[in-house]
Design a protein around this motif. Sequence first.
Motif, PDB file in Angstrom:
ATOM      1  N   GLN A  36       0.850  -1.189   0.000  1.00 41.54           N
ATOM      2  CA  GLN A  36       0.000   0.000   0.000  1.00 41.54           C
ATOM      3  C   GLN A  36       0.890   1.245   0.000  1.00 41.54           C
ATOM      4  O   GLN A  36       1.825   1.357   0.798  1.00 41.54           O
ATOM      5  CB  GLN A  36      -0.907   0.011   1.228  1.00 41.54           C
ATOM      6  N   THR A  37       0.597   2.192  -0.914  1.00 41.13           N
ATOM      7  CA  THR A  37       1.400   3.406  -1.033  1.00 41.13           C
ATOM      8  C   THR A  37       0.832   4.500  -0.140  1.00 41.13           C
ATOM      9  O   THR A  37      -0.363   4.784  -0.178  1.00 41.13           O
ATOM     10  CB  THR A  37       1.426   3.897  -2.492  1.00 41.13           C
ATOM     11  N   PHE A  38       1.700   5.092   0.657  1.00 40.33           N
ATOM     12  CA  PHE A  38       1.344   6.217   1.505  1.00 40.33           C
ATOM     13  C   PHE A  38       2.048   7.454   0.951  1.00 40.33           C
ATOM     14  O   PHE A  38       3.237   7.396   0.622  1.00 40.33           O
ATOM     15  CB  PHE A  38       1.788   5.970   2.947  1.00 40.33           C
ATOM     16  N   THR A  39       1.321   8.557   0.836  1.00 41.83           N
ATOM     17  CA  THR A  39       1.873   9.811   0.333  1.00 41.83           C
ATOM     18  C   THR A  39       1.920  10.808   1.471  1.00 41.83           C
ATOM     19  O   THR A  39       0.965  10.925   2.239  1.00 41.83           O
ATOM     20  CB  THR A  39       1.001  10.371  -0.808  1.00 41.83           C
ATOM     21  N   GLY A  40       3.035  11.520   1.553  1.00 46.09           N
ATOM     22  CA  GLY A  40       3.193  12.520   2.598  1.00 46.09           C
ATOM     23  C   GLY A  40       3.528  13.884   2.033  1.00 46.09           C
ATOM     24  O   GLY A  40       4.198  14.004   1.010  1.00 46.09           O
ATOM     25  N   LEU A  41       3.027  14.900   2.716  1.00 44.42           N
ATOM     26  CA  LEU A  41       3.371  16.279   2.404  1.00 44.42           C
ATOM     27  C   LEU A  41       4.299  16.750   3.518  1.00 44.42           C
ATOM     28  O   LEU A  41       3.886  16.826   4.675  1.00 44.42           O
ATOM     29  CB  LEU A  41       2.122  17.162   2.357  1.00 44.42           C
ATOM     30  N   ARG A  42       5.561  16.995   3.187  1.00 43.13           N
ATOM     31  CA  ARG A  42       6.552  17.406   4.183  1.00 43.13           C
ATOM     32  C   ARG A  42       6.776  18.912   4.053  1.00 43.13           C
ATOM     33  O   ARG A  42       7.078  19.414   2.977  1.00 43.13           O
ATOM     34  CB  ARG A  42       7.855  16.652   3.960  1.00 43.13           C
ATOM     35  N   ILE A  43       6.618  19.606   5.167  1.00 37.18           N
ATOM     36  CA  ILE A  43       6.864  21.042   5.236  1.00 37.18           C
ATOM     37  C   ILE A  43       8.091  21.240   6.125  1.00 37.18           C
ATOM     38  O   ILE A  43       8.078  20.858   7.297  1.00 37.18           O
ATOM     39  CB  ILE A  43       5.656  21.800   5.815  1.00 37.18           C
ATOM     40  N   TYR A  44       9.136  21.814   5.558  1.00 41.18           N
ATOM     41  CA  TYR A  44      10.352  22.059   6.323  1.00 41.18           C
ATOM     42  C   TYR A  44      10.186  23.282   7.208  1.00 41.18           C
ATOM     43  O   TYR A  44       9.498  24.240   6.853  1.00 41.18           O
ATOM     44  CB  TYR A  44      11.549  22.233   5.383  1.00 41.18           C
ATOM     45  N   LEU A  45      10.834  23.228   8.366  1.00 39.98           N
ATOM     46  CA  LEU A  45      10.752  24.296   9.341  1.00 39.98           C
ATOM     47  C   LEU A  45      12.109  24.972   9.483  1.00 39.98           C
ATOM     48  O   LEU A  45      13.150  24.363   9.232  1.00 39.98           O
ATOM     49  CB  LEU A  45      10.332  23.736  10.704  1.00 39.98           C
ATOM     50  N   ALA A  46      12.078  26.221   9.871  1.00 37.85           N
ATOM     51  CA  ALA A  46      13.307  26.968  10.161  1.00 37.85           C
ATOM     52  C   ALA A  46      13.026  27.841  11.368  1.00 37.85           C
ATOM     53  O   ALA A  46      11.986  28.492  11.448  1.00 37.85           O
ATOM     54  CB  ALA A  46      13.734  27.807   8.969  1.00 37.85           C
ATOM     55  N   LEU A  47      13.933  27.838  12.307  1.00 36.29           N
ATOM     56  CA  LEU A  47      13.759  28.618  13.509  1.00 36.29           C
ATOM     57  C   LEU A  47      14.071  30.077  13.226  1.00 36.29           C
ATOM     58  O   LEU A  47      15.174  30.408  12.791  1.00 36.29           O
ATOM     59  CB  LEU A  47      14.687  28.094  14.612  1.00 36.29           C
ATOM     60  N   PRO A  48      13.099  30.974  13.449  1.00 35.18           N
ATOM     61  CA  PRO A  48      13.400  32.393  13.243  1.00 35.18           C
ATOM     62  C   PRO A  48      14.322  32.909  14.356  1.00 35.18           C
ATOM     63  O   PRO A  48      14.241  32.470  15.492  1.00 35.18           O
ATOM     64  CB  PRO A  48      12.029  33.066  13.298  1.00 35.18           C
ATOM     65  N   VAL A  49      15.189  33.828  13.980  1.00 36.16           N
ATOM     66  CA  VAL A  49      16.123  34.427  14.929  1.00 36.16           C
ATOM     67  C   VAL A  49      15.938  35.941  14.869  1.00 36.16           C
ATOM     68  O   VAL A  49      15.921  36.520  13.786  1.00 36.16           O
ATOM     69  CB  VAL A  49      17.585  34.073  14.562  1.00 36.16           C
ATOM     70  N   SER A  50      15.799  36.558  16.024  1.00 35.94           N
ATOM     71  CA  SER A  50      15.686  38.017  16.078  1.00 35.94           C
ATOM     72  C   SER A  50      17.080  38.624  16.159  1.00 35.94           C
ATOM     73  O   SER A  50      17.939  38.124  16.875  1.00 35.94           O
ATOM     74  CB  SER A  50      14.878  38.431  17.307  1.00 35.94           C
ATOM     75  N   TYR A  51      17.292  39.724  15.442  1.00 34.28           N
ATOM     76  CA  TYR A  51      18.594  40.391  15.460  1.00 34.28           C
ATOM     77  C   TYR A  51      18.392  41.877  15.211  1.00 34.28           C
ATOM     78  O   TYR A  51      17.339  42.318  14.784  1.00 34.28           O
ATOM     79  CB  TYR A  51      19.530  39.804  14.411  1.00 34.28           C
ATOM     80  N   LYS A  52      19.426  42.625  15.497  1.00 38.83           N
ATOM     81  CA  LYS A  52      19.459  44.051  15.168  1.00 38.83           C
ATOM     82  C   LYS A  52      20.703  44.321  14.334  1.00 38.83           C
ATOM     83  O   LYS A  52      21.789  43.839  14.670  1.00 38.83           O
ATOM     84  CB  LYS A  52      19.508  44.891  16.438  1.00 38.83           C
ATOM     85  N   PRO A  53      20.558  45.084  13.256  1.00 31.70           N
ATOM     86  CA  PRO A  53      21.742  45.436  12.475  1.00 31.70           C
ATOM     87  C   PRO A  53      22.667  46.333  13.308  1.00 31.70           C
ATOM     88  O   PRO A  53      22.208  47.140  14.102  1.00 31.70           O
ATOM     89  CB  PRO A  53      21.179  46.214  11.279  1.00 31.70           C
ATOM     90  N   GLU A  54      23.962  46.157  13.139  1.00 31.68           N
ATOM     91  CA  GLU A  54      24.932  47.032  13.792  1.00 31.68           C
ATOM     92  C   GLU A  54      24.893  48.411  13.127  1.00 31.68           C
ATOM     93  O   GLU A  54      24.498  48.538  11.971  1.00 31.68           O
ATOM     94  CB  GLU A  54      26.343  46.435  13.668  1.00 31.68           C
TER      95      GLU A  54
END
Length: 112
Positions: free
Chosen positions: A24-42
């Motif tokens: 039996q074939t199972f299909t998946g939808l994979r959504i990649y995640l990325a952790l947001p990082v807060s920063y301030k420009p110098e």
Amino acid sequence: MRVNVYAEEMTDRIEIVEKVIDGQTFTGLRIYLALPVSYKPEAGGHGVRPVDPAEDGQAQQLQGPFMHRPGDDDSAAVTFWGKRDLRETLKIAMDALDRHYARTQPEGPGNG
């Protein structure tokens, strides 16, 4: 089990994956995640520094894949598996979101 994934963590990197179990074939939808990082420009636009929560001002956000080196991607992902047509479940979810936003957002440019 409940898993919380925030919109700020989701990326537009998606992948369709399949596996066959007992014929039996199972299909998946994979959504990649990325952790947001807060920063301030110098000052002067040279470099960045972490955000101090006690500071005033607006932080900016960066987000990217979790890569140790080129070709070594350890990014987190969420995969939604379907034994049948996964699109039907996703359509139901999109319809529910459409109804929710239709009730909560005023009509007008940029809100439709």
